[in-house]
Design a protein around this motif. Structure first.
Motif, PDB file in Angstrom:
ATOM      1  N   VAL A 224       7.138  -4.975   7.131  1.00 62.54           N
ATOM      2  CA  VAL A 224       6.319  -3.836   7.534  1.00 62.54           C
ATOM      3  C   VAL A 224       5.387  -3.513   6.374  1.00 62.54           C
ATOM      4  O   VAL A 224       5.834  -3.384   5.226  1.00 62.54           O
ATOM      5  CB  VAL A 224       7.194  -2.611   7.889  1.00 62.54           C
ATOM      6  N   PHE A 225       4.116  -3.398   6.681  1.00 56.17           N
ATOM      7  CA  PHE A 225       3.103  -3.124   5.670  1.00 56.17           C
ATOM      8  C   PHE A 225       2.451  -1.784   5.942  1.00 56.17           C
ATOM      9  O   PHE A 225       2.101  -1.481   7.079  1.00 56.17           O
ATOM     10  CB  PHE A 225       2.023  -4.214   5.673  1.00 56.17           C
ATOM     11  N   ALA A 226       2.281  -0.995   4.893  1.00 53.54           N
ATOM     12  CA  ALA A 226       1.481   0.221   4.936  1.00 53.54           C
ATOM     13  C   ALA A 226       0.182  -0.145   4.239  1.00 53.54           C
ATOM     14  O   ALA A 226       0.167  -0.359   3.024  1.00 53.54           O
ATOM     15  CB  ALA A 226       2.185   1.367   4.224  1.00 53.54           C
ATOM     16  N   GLY A 227      -0.865  -0.295   5.020  1.00 56.77           N
ATOM     17  CA  GLY A 227      -2.102  -0.855   4.460  1.00 56.77           C
ATOM     18  C   GLY A 227      -1.841  -2.308   4.118  1.00 56.77           C
ATOM     19  O   GLY A 227      -1.395  -3.077   4.960  1.00 56.77           O
ATOM     20  N   THR A 228      -2.048  -2.675   2.869  1.00 59.70           N
ATOM     21  CA  THR A 228      -1.810  -4.062   2.443  1.00 59.70           C
ATOM     22  C   THR A 228      -0.516  -4.219   1.663  1.00 59.70           C
ATOM     23  O   THR A 228      -0.204  -5.309   1.183  1.00 59.70           O
ATOM     24  CB  THR A 228      -2.986  -4.571   1.572  1.00 59.70           C
TER      25      THR A 228
ATOM     26  N   ASP B  74      -3.245  10.285   6.822  1.00 59.19           N
ATOM     27  CA  ASP B  74      -4.003  10.318   8.070  1.00 59.19           C
ATOM     28  C   ASP B  74      -4.904   9.085   8.138  1.00 59.19           C
ATOM     29  O   ASP B  74      -5.548   8.723   7.155  1.00 59.19           O
ATOM     30  CB  ASP B  74      -4.846  11.592   8.132  1.00 59.19           C
ATOM     31  N   GLY B  75      -4.893   8.420   9.266  1.00 61.34           N
ATOM     32  CA  GLY B  75      -5.714   7.230   9.451  1.00 61.34           C
ATOM     33  C   GLY B  75      -5.062   5.952   8.946  1.00 61.34           C
ATOM     34  O   GLY B  75      -5.700   4.887   8.933  1.00 61.34           O
ATOM     35  N   ALA B  76      -3.801   6.019   8.541  1.00 59.31           N
ATOM     36  CA  ALA B  76      -3.113   4.847   7.975  1.00 59.31           C
ATOM     37  C   ALA B  76      -2.993   3.726   8.995  1.00 59.31           C
ATOM     38  O   ALA B  76      -2.932   3.950  10.201  1.00 59.31           O
ATOM     39  CB  ALA B  76      -1.727   5.245   7.481  1.00 59.31           C
ATOM     40  N   ASP B  77      -2.960   2.508   8.470  1.00 58.93           N
ATOM     41  CA  ASP B  77      -2.674   1.314   9.253  1.00 58.93           C
ATOM     42  C   ASP B  77      -1.298   0.802   8.840  1.00 58.93           C
ATOM     43  O   ASP B  77      -1.053   0.596   7.649  1.00 58.93           O
ATOM     44  CB  ASP B  77      -3.698   0.202   8.985  1.00 58.93           C
ATOM     45  N   VAL B  78      -0.436   0.595   9.812  1.00 62.64           N
ATOM     46  CA  VAL B  78       0.888   0.010   9.582  1.00 62.64           C
ATOM     47  C   VAL B  78       0.927  -1.286  10.379  1.00 62.64           C
ATOM     48  O   VAL B  78       0.609  -1.295  11.560  1.00 62.64           O
ATOM     49  CB  VAL B  78       2.012   0.965  10.044  1.00 62.64           C
ATOM     50  N   SER B  79       1.294  -2.374   9.713  1.00 61.84           N
ATOM     51  CA  SER B  79       1.380  -3.675  10.378  1.00 61.84           C
ATOM     52  C   SER B  79       2.824  -4.138  10.381  1.00 61.84           C
ATOM     53  O   SER B  79       3.528  -4.000   9.381  1.00 61.84           O
ATOM     54  CB  SER B  79       0.522  -4.710   9.655  1.00 61.84           C
ATOM     55  N   ILE B  80       3.259  -4.700  11.511  1.00 65.11           N
ATOM     56  CA  ILE B  80       4.609  -5.225  11.638  1.00 65.11           C
ATOM     57  C   ILE B  80       4.512  -6.721  11.892  1.00 65.11           C
ATOM     58  O   ILE B  80       3.926  -7.152  12.889  1.00 65.11           O
ATOM     59  CB  ILE B  80       5.377  -4.534  12.781  1.00 65.11           C
TER      60      ILE B  80
ATOM     61  N   ASN C 273       3.583  -4.207   1.229  1.00 68.19           N
ATOM     62  CA  ASN C 273       4.869  -4.326   1.897  1.00 68.19           C
ATOM     63  C   ASN C 273       5.684  -3.095   1.524  1.00 68.19           C
ATOM     64  O   ASN C 273       5.815  -2.771   0.339  1.00 68.19           O
ATOM     65  CB  ASN C 273       5.578  -5.605   1.446  1.00 68.19           C
ATOM     66  N   ILE C 274       6.243  -2.409   2.517  1.00 70.63           N
ATOM     67  CA  ILE C 274       6.966  -1.177   2.207  1.00 70.63           C
ATOM     68  C   ILE C 274       8.211  -1.450   1.368  1.00 70.63           C
ATOM     69  O   ILE C 274       8.714  -0.540   0.717  1.00 70.63           O
ATOM     70  CB  ILE C 274       7.324  -0.364   3.463  1.00 70.63           C
ATOM     71  N   ARG C 275       8.700  -2.685   1.336  1.00 67.95           N
ATOM     72  CA  ARG C 275       9.843  -3.011   0.467  1.00 67.95           C
ATOM     73  C   ARG C 275       9.465  -2.881  -1.004  1.00 67.95           C
ATOM     74  O   ARG C 275      10.320  -2.690  -1.849  1.00 67.95           O
ATOM     75  CB  ARG C 275      10.338  -4.421   0.764  1.00 67.95           C
ATOM     76  N   ASP C 276       8.161  -2.993  -1.308  1.00 72.20           N
ATOM     77  CA  ASP C 276       7.674  -2.826  -2.676  1.00 72.20           C
ATOM     78  C   ASP C 276       7.329  -1.371  -2.974  1.00 72.20           C
ATOM     79  O   ASP C 276       6.933  -1.050  -4.100  1.00 72.20           O
ATOM     80  CB  ASP C 276       6.436  -3.703  -2.917  1.00 72.20           C
ATOM     81  N   LEU C 277       7.420  -0.511  -1.979  1.00 75.33           N
ATOM     82  CA  LEU C 277       7.102   0.908  -2.135  1.00 75.33           C
ATOM     83  C   LEU C 277       8.408   1.697  -2.010  1.00 75.33           C
ATOM     84  O   LEU C 277       9.361   1.397  -2.708  1.00 75.33           O
ATOM     85  CB  LEU C 277       6.059   1.324  -1.082  1.00 75.33           C
ATOM     86  N   ASP C 278       8.455   2.670  -1.129  1.00 70.60           N
ATOM     87  CA  ASP C 278       9.658   3.490  -0.927  1.00 70.60           C
ATOM     88  C   ASP C 278      10.371   3.152   0.373  1.00 70.60           C
ATOM     89  O   ASP C 278      11.019   4.017   0.968  1.00 70.60           O
ATOM     90  CB  ASP C 278       9.284   4.976  -0.943  1.00 70.60           C
ATOM     91  N   GLY C 279      10.217   1.905   0.840  1.00 72.81           N
ATOM     92  CA  GLY C 279      10.875   1.505   2.079  1.00 72.81           C
ATOM     93  C   GLY C 279      10.418   2.373   3.236  1.00 72.81           C
ATOM     94  O   GLY C 279       9.245   2.745   3.329  1.00 72.81           O
TER      95      GLY C 279
END
Length: 94
Positions: free
Chosen positions: A62-66, A81-87, A68-74
């Protein structure tokens, strides 16, 4: 706040063939909130993305923008607002 979830082709059948899902969430929403809203709108996608405990399946990215959420706060990664999430399910092969 509004955000867009982009689905990989392998997940689109479970979402009625759409490639993006637009969501309206409360300000300060997290990836977990977005995935819960997605699962409510498209239960088949929700089951493929998260397991029975609510954890993201091992072979799903799962990506928040570019990022990977595993590299962020999961799943607790905050979304703007306006975020792109890619699965994107992981692809393996030999």
């Amino acid at each position: 706040m509004r955000l867009t979830i982009r689905l990989a082709p392998v997940l689109r059948d479970a979402a009625g063939g759409v490639q993006t899902v637009e969501l309206s969430l409360d300000e300060g929403a997290t990836v977990a909130d977005a995935l819960s809203a997605l699962a409510q709108a498209h239960p088949g996608v929700g089951r493929r993305v998260r397991d029975e405990r609510g954890e993201i399946r091992r072979h799903v990215n799962v990506f928040a923008g570019t990022d990977n959420i595993r590299d962020l706060d999961g799943q607790q990664t905050s979304l703007a607002d306006g975020a792109d999430v890619s699965i994107l399910p992981a692809i393996s092969g030999g």
